[in-house]
Design an enzyme around this catalytic site. Structure first.
Site, PDB file in Angstrom:
ATOM      1  N   LYS A  44       0.831  -1.207   0.000  1.00 19.78           N
ATOM      2  CA  LYS A  44       0.000   0.000   0.000  1.00 19.78           C
ATOM      3  C   LYS A  44       0.864   1.254   0.000  1.00 19.78           C
ATOM      4  O   LYS A  44       1.834   1.346   0.733  1.00 19.78           O
ATOM      5  CB  LYS A  44      -0.897  -0.007   1.242  1.00 19.78           C
ATOM      6  N   GLY A  49       6.275   0.506   5.946  1.00 17.53           N
ATOM      7  CA  GLY A  49       7.183  -0.418   5.259  1.00 17.53           C
ATOM      8  C   GLY A  49       7.337  -0.105   3.784  1.00 17.53           C
ATOM      9  O   GLY A  49       8.445  -0.146   3.227  1.00 17.53           O
ATOM     10  N   CYS A  50       6.233   0.244   3.137  1.00 14.42           N
ATOM     11  CA  CYS A  50       6.284   0.546   1.702  1.00 14.42           C
ATOM     12  C   CYS A  50       7.042   1.840   1.439  1.00 14.42           C
ATOM     13  O   CYS A  50       7.744   1.968   0.434  1.00 14.42           O
ATOM     14  CB  CYS A  50       4.867   0.610   1.133  1.00 14.42           C
ATOM     15  N   THR A  51       6.941   2.789   2.355  1.00 13.14           N
ATOM     16  CA  THR A  51       7.690   4.036   2.220  1.00 13.14           C
ATOM     17  C   THR A  51       9.182   3.774   2.382  1.00 13.14           C
ATOM     18  O   THR A  51       9.993   4.287   1.600  1.00 13.14           O
ATOM     19  CB  THR A  51       7.185   5.082   3.240  1.00 13.14           C
ATOM     20  N   ALA A  54      10.299   2.065  -0.894  1.00 15.12           N
ATOM     21  CA  ALA A  54      10.306   2.979  -2.042  1.00 15.12           C
ATOM     22  C   ALA A  54      11.427   4.007  -1.925  1.00 15.12           C
ATOM     23  O   ALA A  54      12.109   4.309  -2.912  1.00 15.12           O
ATOM     24  CB  ALA A  54       8.956   3.678  -2.167  1.00 15.12           C
TER      25      ALA A  54
END
Length: 157
Positions: A44, A49-51, A54
């Site tokens: 998401k 975690g995704c930040t 990325a």
């Protein structure tokens, strides 16, 4: 089932935003034949975690740039992707898989569990696809902090 090393990568067509992609653009894997492609599946936009994942890709872009075309893929809509790209100055495009066709074709739409509650979501996995359209490497359930290092190793020199 996830496609395995040596198998043809499942083709898709989906909306894409960011980098050098025009407003309202779509991308097909077939259009990228002849280039190495990396599909980074993540749960998401703008979650912790995704930040981390990325931004690590962004910060290590000089290591990756030129080795492959890198695309993030999530089930978030284009509008969410635009905010995520802008907020974190991401140098790579994001594919909006709102109908979940891509995550399902790559076997990363899975049952997850948080605090004892089960739900469906995207497994954090990355596929390296060769110029011939075949899977070269699969990084499964990779930790956000380790992703860049593992991807750089998979892409080689």
């Amino acid at each position: 089932m996830k496609p395995q090393i040596g198998e043809l990568a499942p083709d898709f067509t989906a909306p894409v935003v960011g980098a050098d992609c025009a407003e309202g653009a779509t991308i097909s894997l077939a259009d990228l034949r002849g280039e190495r492609v990396v599909l980074v599946f993540y749960p998401k936009d703008d979650t912790p975690g995704c930040t981390v994942q990325a931004c690590a890709l962004r910060d290590g872009w000089s290591e990756l740039g030129g080795k492959a075309r890198v695309f993030g893929v999530s089930v978030d809509p284009v509008k969410s992707h635009k905010k995520f790209i802008s907020k974190h100055e991401l140098p790579f495009p994001l594919i909006a898989d709102e109908d979940r066709r891509i995550v399902e074709a790559y076997g990363v739409w899975v049952e997850k569990s948080m605090y004892g509650k089960k739900y469906m979501g995207t497994e954090r996995s990355t596929f390296v696809i060769g110029r011939d359209g075949r899977i070269e490497a699969v990084l499964e359930k990779v930790k956000p902090e380790e992703h860049l290092e593992k991807l750089a190793a998979a892409l080689g020199d």
